[in-house]
Design an enzyme around this catalytic site. Structure first.
Site, short mmCIF file in Angstrom:
data_model
loop_
_atom_site.label_atom_id
_atom_site.label_comp_id
_atom_site.label_asym_id
_atom_site.label_seq_id
_atom_site.Cartn_x
_atom_site.Cartn_y
_atom_site.Cartn_z
N CYS A 6 0.84 -1.20 0.00
CA CYS A 6 0.00 0.00 0.00
C CYS A 6 0.88 1.25 0.00
O CYS A 6 0.54 2.25 -0.65
CB CYS A 6 -0.94 0.00 1.21
N HIS A 45 -6.52 -2.94 -1.17
CA HIS A 45 -5.85 -3.86 -0.23
C HIS A 45 -6.74 -5.01 0.20
O HIS A 45 -7.80 -4.80 0.78
CB HIS A 45 -5.39 -3.10 1.03
N HIS A 95 -0.59 -8.57 1.00
CA HIS A 95 -1.38 -7.76 0.07
C HIS A 95 -1.29 -8.57 -1.22
O HIS A 95 -0.18 -8.82 -1.72
CB HIS A 95 -0.73 -6.37 -0.08
N HIS A 97 -0.61 -10.38 -4.41
CA HIS A 97 0.31 -10.08 -5.51
C HIS A 97 0.55 -11.33 -6.33
O HIS A 97 0.58 -12.44 -5.81
CB HIS A 97 1.64 -9.53 -4.98
N HIS A 99 3.27 -13.06 -8.85
CA HIS A 99 4.66 -13.04 -9.33
C HIS A 99 4.66 -13.39 -10.83
O HIS A 99 4.06 -14.40 -11.22
CB HIS A 99 5.50 -14.09 -8.62
P1 DGP Z 1 5.57 -13.52 -1.27
O1 DGP Z 1 6.60 -14.42 -0.67
O2 DGP Z 1 4.70 -14.22 -2.31
O3 DGP Z 1 4.77 -12.77 -0.23
O4 DGP Z 1 6.40 -12.44 -2.10
C1 DGP Z 1 6.68 -11.17 -1.62
C2 DGP Z 1 7.66 -10.55 -2.57
O5 DGP Z 1 7.69 -9.18 -2.34
C3 DGP Z 1 9.08 -11.06 -2.40
O6 DGP Z 1 9.49 -11.71 -3.61
C4 DGP Z 1 9.91 -9.82 -2.16
C5 DGP Z 1 9.00 -8.70 -2.54
N1 DGP Z 1 9.14 -7.51 -1.74
C6 DGP Z 1 9.05 -7.42 -0.39
N2 DGP Z 1 9.20 -6.14 0.00
C7 DGP Z 1 9.37 -5.41 -1.13
C8 DGP Z 1 9.56 -4.02 -1.38
O7 DGP Z 1 9.62 -3.17 -0.48
N3 DGP Z 1 9.71 -3.65 -2.68
C9 DGP Z 1 9.65 -4.55 -3.71
N4 DGP Z 1 9.81 -4.07 -4.96
N5 DGP Z 1 9.45 -5.87 -3.51
C10 DGP Z 1 9.31 -6.29 -2.24
#
Ligand code: DGP
Length: 111
Positions: A6, A45, A95, A97, A99
């Site tokens: 967020c 969210h 939140h 997401h 990949h």
């Molecule tokens: P998951 O394990 O599916 O919750 O993936 C979370 C992903 O989010 C992980 O691959 C790293 C990424 N991530 C965590 N914090 C940040 C951030 O502050 N910025 C970015 N660009 N990615 C982040």
């Protein structure tokens, strides 16, 4: 709200933006598992996929449609999409997401 994604959406935290529209934002993962590792998130969210239901089929469909559009824009022929739902499934950021991973041969590992 104390949610990293967020804060990225609001601009409070930086990101490398790949795509944005009214409903979704896509940006590079901070810890890429492959040469291309993009996260596609709804701006609204909700913690995880299980927080969505039959009434959300439009948004969930558009999430996939936007992802294919991003893959096209990035000229990705082969790619993997992963949504982790819950901590035991590897979810670390609560939140929703998706990949989008590409740029190397992907083995059996999920992401
Ligand atoms: P998951 O394990 O599916 O919750 O993936 C979370 C992903 O989010 C992980 O691959 C790293 C990424 N991530 C965590 N914090 C940040 C951030 O502050 N910025 C970015 N660009 N990615 C982040």
């Amino acid at each position: 709200m104390d949610c990293i994604f967020c804060k990225i959406i609001s601009g409070e935290l930086p990101c490398t933006k790949v795509y944005e529209d009214d409903e979704f934002l896509a940006f590079n993962d901070i810890n890429p598992q492959a040469p291309v590792h993009i996260l596609v998130i709804p701006k609204e969210h909700r913690e995880m996929l299980s927080d969505y239901g039959p009434n959300d089929e439009g948004l969930l469909g558009r999430l996939l449609a936007v992802t294919t559009e991003i893959a096209r824009q990035q000229k990705l022929d082969h790619y993997r999409t992963v949504i982790n739902c819950g901590s035991d499934a590897g979810q670390m950021v609560f939140h929703l997401h998706l990949h989008l991973v590409s740029g190397r041969k992907l083995s059996g590992q999920l992401c």
